[in-house]
Write an enzyme that holds these catalytic residues in place. Structure first.
Site, short mmCIF file in Angstrom:
data_model
loop_
_atom_site.label_atom_id
_atom_site.label_comp_id
_atom_site.label_asym_id
_atom_site.label_seq_id
_atom_site.Cartn_x
_atom_site.Cartn_y
_atom_site.Cartn_z
CD GLU A 11 -1.98 6.00 2.96
OE1 GLU A 11 -2.67 6.92 2.47
OE2 GLU A 11 -2.44 4.86 3.19
CG ASP B 147 -1.97 1.14 1.09
OD1 ASP B 147 -2.84 1.01 0.22
OD2 ASP B 147 -1.90 2.12 1.86
CG ASP C 257 -4.96 1.41 4.56
OD1 ASP C 257 -5.61 1.21 5.60
OD2 ASP C 257 -5.04 2.47 3.90
CG HIS D 144 -7.40 6.60 5.04
ND1 HIS D 144 -7.69 6.20 3.75
CD2 HIS D 144 -8.59 6.79 5.65
CE1 HIS D 144 -9.00 6.16 3.59
NE2 HIS D 144 -9.57 6.52 4.72
#
Length: 957
Positions: free
Chosen positions: A23, A21, A165, A160
């Site tokens: 961000e 994942d 995640d 998030h």
């Protein structure tokens, strides 16, 4: 790991992968940056190692990202640059399979920054849990990571953030793998594997399916049996009793009645009982009733109970029509089941939508046969979202399938949905399993049929082929009937509509031999028809295919030109055609299409005539060929009617416009041409009022200042004998003067004033800073919404208040659910939030209406109606724009107070309410005291006093 008979490994135990994942500072990897990167290694389905790092961005981090992720900017200052972070990331993942929820997003950023760093992009295989969720879970509301985590009861404490995640994404893959291998057979998963290959999804899905099918094949003889999961919802409710009790309306609704006994927290509402009696009286006397039911009356039960009782007593059928899918499903899946538990009156209810919503068994089987011959990637991708749903659905209504986007896959859906022209009825081999025919049988014996306005009007045009004969009708959300009628009584035609007809005849892909002409040739080749007959049909077929090739070019040019005109106009996706002379290039293509269509229909008739002349016993599948030929001919004739209307439009009575679809279907022209009546009253009288003796019209907003005159004029009820109509206004049980306040920012400049926006933004910021209550701000345009969104984001972040905006992230329903979960969130919404939103309690305490909700005067039907009124020397503002805005304002106000315990303020940030002569009307139509504030300080302090005052007192003006 043991692989003998003693231990058969479950599928998830065989999975080795790395869940990833990222961000980022935004959605576009060309402009935005990676700020966190995580990878969690799983072996045999269990976590064994983790990698997590921040990455230092070159630019600043947006405040809403800071709020969303809770990443401290100070942490990023000491983080390694993205080049170093990616080097460590690549070393950690090696050549493992990568798993992500919408993994293409993460890989898009990762590969972009690898290439920018002079490295090769990743070549790892990847699996997408978002796509797998869509395929295996078509009945969930959505497929967001948080929703799927909740479905499986997984834990996500720090959403998030990349590490949290990624971890839960890996756990989600294991959960989906367990579900899929437990509930679905090798044959089912093998079909999904084949579809994924045909859809060219080798990068995201094929590897997962291949691994599962291989596992199931290996342990087929010793593995577990597969049981399908719980199926979809029914569309029929039956409440059977040996004997019905003879109950009066009062004995059900009174303070000592049935509901008082059955409902744990029953509140007697005199208005609810009054409305139910009036509805019952309208049924008994077979009259029309217009009844406005204020918020909190409980109007659904007020018409459902008398409808059930009357239908049972008279062996009648009552049709209930709503405007929105939400209310239609609330009635059927919430209200009617409650009444089944409480009412000692038998009833049968059916939920019905337009025929095009239902899948056709025969056409579905034909599509699956095509799979073996090879589908286009587009078709295969669409079928991936339909296959599991089709196995589990009980009603065949595709609107229950949240995975399938009917806009994106419109051409494919047209190939498999129920089509009135292509329906063989009782002659169909799938007749007994047909969703539409089964539902029609239930409709025949139902006492209550829950429909929607679109279906109601379409069925009237089709002479009641779906709903059958009925004498009693309830029109809920009746204020929307006219807009739906304009759409239903007109038509919209696009490239995909015409292409679908052509594809029914013959595929555009010459290598794919499909369509009616191919089927006809195949059957004739096996027939005993003389060679001359076969040659005749062959010649007509070749002519038709030549015509189709030419017409495909015409419609491509036509709808491309239409889209270009619309785009050039800068009219926000809709361009009204006021004079055909102004669009010569477009009408040159339309004229060419009209001419070609006439020749096309001649060839269709010739084909039908020759086919009809054959001896049916000599041709295999003859009846089906005849019916299909006739169906295509009728569909072509219907479509010609629309094309001719566009070619010679009656622009004094109809609006004609081009509309660009914001979500185009693949790479085809996205424009459609729309044609709709400006006024619908005459049409409704002829089709509806003259044929149905008893109609109840109800809504929370039908009257203006105690009069139904505007509704009668718009709906055409003014054209019938007023002795047939009774009317009632049932007041809300809420004490609006105590529970609510209407405030007007009288000091602001008008919206067209250049100083307005800055003053309004500052005012909203001050309000949100000085209060901490659930706040919804409603707009009439995205331009204003975006301005407020950009201005208040930082303030809300620093105040730690949840913030949602329509069109920024998530669907309407998802951001609404998130908004409800908090007591102090802020939500910005446009048109669809003005009505049909039910938020009780503290989640909504302050409703800000940014602008008086006048209709957009450039909207094609609105503009056409204004032109018509002005031709008739009528004041379009007083006759149309103002009353419409007053009703819309009342709808918006109705979002605020939804129970006796709710308290709140409606603030109108439009000084025209105070400064224009017509502003007095806006104050009069709302049911609470109005406070006009002279400056910002007075406004802020007034809001603060209201929310600081004890409930029930101390805050009257």
């Amino acid at each position: 790991m043991t692989t003998g008979i003693d231990h058969v490994p479950v599928f998830w135990e065989t999975l080795d992968f790395v869940a990833i994942d990222t961000e980022t500072t935004g959605l576009d990897y060309e402009k935005c940056e990676i700020i966190e990167l995580a990878a969690i290694r799983f072996e045999h389905g269990k976590e064994v190692a983790r990698f997590d790092t921040f990455a230092k961005p070159k630019g600043s981090m947006p405040k809403f990202i800071e709020y969303l992720t809770h990443i401290n900017p100070a942490d990023l200052k000491t983080a390694p640059p993205v080049k170093e972070a990616l080097k460590d990331f690549r070393e950690f993942i090696g050549d493992s399979v990568l798993v992500g929820h919408n993994v293409g997003f993460d890989l898009g950023f990762i590969n972009h920054y690898l290439v920018r760093s002079g490295e090769f992009p990743l070549k790892n295989n990847s699996w997408d849990t978002s796509e797998l969720a869509r395929i295996y879970f078509p009945f969930t509301n959505d497929h967001k990571l948080s929703s799927m985590v909740s479905l499986f009861g997984l834990r996500l404490d720090n959403a998030h953030r990349a590490d949290a995640d990624a971890t839960v994404t890996g756990e989600l893959l294991v959960a989906i793998a367990t579900h899929a291998s437990t509930h679905y057979s090798m044959m089912t998963n093998a079909r999904l594997l084949d579809l994924s290959r045909q859809a060219l999804l080798t990068d995201t899905l094929t590897g997962f399916f291949a691994r599962m099918v291989d596992h199931q094949r290996r342990y087929a003889l010793v593995g577990q049996k597969h049981t399908l999961p719980e199926k979809g919802r029914e569309n029929v409710i039956e409440h059977t009793l040996d004997k019905a009790e003879n109950l009066s309306i009062d004995s059900i609704f009174s303070s000592e009645g049935l509901f008082a006994d059955k409902f744990p927290k029953f509140e007697f509402r005199a208005g609810q009982m009054d409305m139910a009696n009036r509805v019952n009286e309208a049924f008994e006397q077979e009259k029309f009733l217009c009844v406005e039911a204020g918020t909190g009356v409980g109007k659904s039960f007020s018409y459902l109970v008398p409808a059930i009782a009357f239908a049972n007593a008279k062996s009648a059928k009552v049709v209930v029509s709503t405007n929105t899918k939400n209310l239609q499903e609330q009635l059927f899946y919430k209200d009617l089941p409650q009444l089944r538990e409480m009412l000692p009156i038998p009833f049968k209810a059916a939920l019905v939508k337009g025929r095009e919503n239902y899948i056709c068994e025969r056409r579905w089987e034909e599509m699956l046969l095509e799979q073996s011959k090879g589908l286009t990637p587009y078709e295969a991708h669409a079928l991936l979202y339909l296959h599991i749903w089709k196995m589990l659905t009980r009603c065949g209504d595709v609107s229950e399938n949240s995975s399938f986007d009917r806009t994106r896959f419109s051409i494919l859906w047209r190939k498999v949905c129920s089509d009135r022209y292509l329906c063989a009825n009782r002659k169909c081999p799938h007749y007994k399993n047909c969703f539409v025919m089964s539902l029609r049988k239930h409709i025949e014996s139902a006492s209550v049929v829950v429909a929607n306005h679109s279906l109601l009007l379409a069925d009237l045009k089709a002479e009641n082929t779906t709903l059958g004969e009925y004498k009693y009708l309830v029109v809920d959300e009746a204020h929307n009937l006219m807009a739906t009628a304009a759409k239903s009584l007109g038509f919209e035609i696009g490239y995909a509509d015409i292409v679908n007809l052509f594809n029914n005849l013959s595929s555009a892909h010459k290598r794919r031999q499909s369509g009616f002409l191919h089927l006809l040739e195949f059957n004739l080749s096996k027939s005993l028809i003389p060679a001359s007959g076969k040659e005749h049909i062959s010649a007509i077929s070749k002519n038709l295919e030549t015509h189709l090739d030419g017409m495909r070019k015409i419609i491509l040019a036509l709808f491309s030109e239409a889209g270009l005109n619309c785009e050039k106009s800068g009219s926000f996706g809709k361009l009204r055609i006021k004079r055909v002379e102004d669009y010569r290039a477009l009408y040159h293509q339309i004229s060419a299409l009209v001419k070609a269509w006439k020749d096309f229909q001649k060839e269709l008739r010739a084909l039908s005539n020759v086919l009809s002349s054959f001896n049916g016993k000599q041709v295999p599948n003859y009846d089906n060929l005849i019916e299909t030929s006739s169906a295509i001919e009728m569909r072509a004739a219907e479509m010609e009617g629309g094309i001719l209307a566009i070619d010679s439009p009656a622009l004094d009575y109809y609006a004609l416009w081009i509309e660009n679809n914001p979500k185009p279907d693949r790479n085809i022209p996205s424009a459609s041409i729309c044609y709709a009546p400006i006024e619908v009253g005459d049409h409704l009288k002829r089709m509806l009022y003259d044929n149905v003796p008893c109609i109840v019209f109800t809504s929370a907003t039908l009257a203006l200042r105690g009069s139904f005159k505007y509704f009668y004029a718009q709906s055409g009820l003014n054209l019938i004998d007023d002795k047939r109509i009774s009317e009632a206004i049932v007041e809300s049980p809420f004490d609006f003067d105590t529970q609510s306040r209407l405030m007007v920012a009288s000091f602001l400049p008008e919206h067209k004033d250049s100083f307005f926006i800055n003053q309004a933004l500052g005012c909203i910021e001050q309000i949100l800073t000085s209060t901490n209550v659930g706040t919804m701000i409603l707009f009439t345009s995205y331009k204003d919404l975006n301005a407020v969104y950009d201005h208040i984001g930082d303030t809300l972040y620093h105040n730690n208040r949840p913030f949602y905006a329509q069109g920024k992230a998530g669907s309407r329903s998802s951001i609404l659910e998130e908004f409800k979960r908090h007591g102090n969130a802020v939500l910005l919404g446009t048109n669809s939030f003005w009505e049909g939103v039910d938020i009780q309690g503290e989640s909504l305490s302050l409703l800000i209406l940014f602008k008086i909700p006048f209709q957009v005067p450039s909207e094609p039907i609105v503009e056409a109606f204004i032109d018509k009124l002005e031709r008739e020397n009528k004041d379009s503002f007083m006759h149309y724009m103002l009353p419409n805005a007053l009703l819309k304002l009342r709808q918006g106000f109705g979002r605020l107070i939804r129970s006796r315990r709710d308290r709140g303020i409606v603030l109108i940030m439009d000084s025209r309410v105070s400064n224009k002569r017509y502003g007095e009307y806006f104050k009069q139509v709302l049911p609470t005291a109005c406070v006009e504030t002279k400056n910002e300080l007075e406004l802020i302090s007034g809001i603060a006093r209201f929310f600081n005052a004890p409930p029930g007192g101390g805050h009257r003006p």
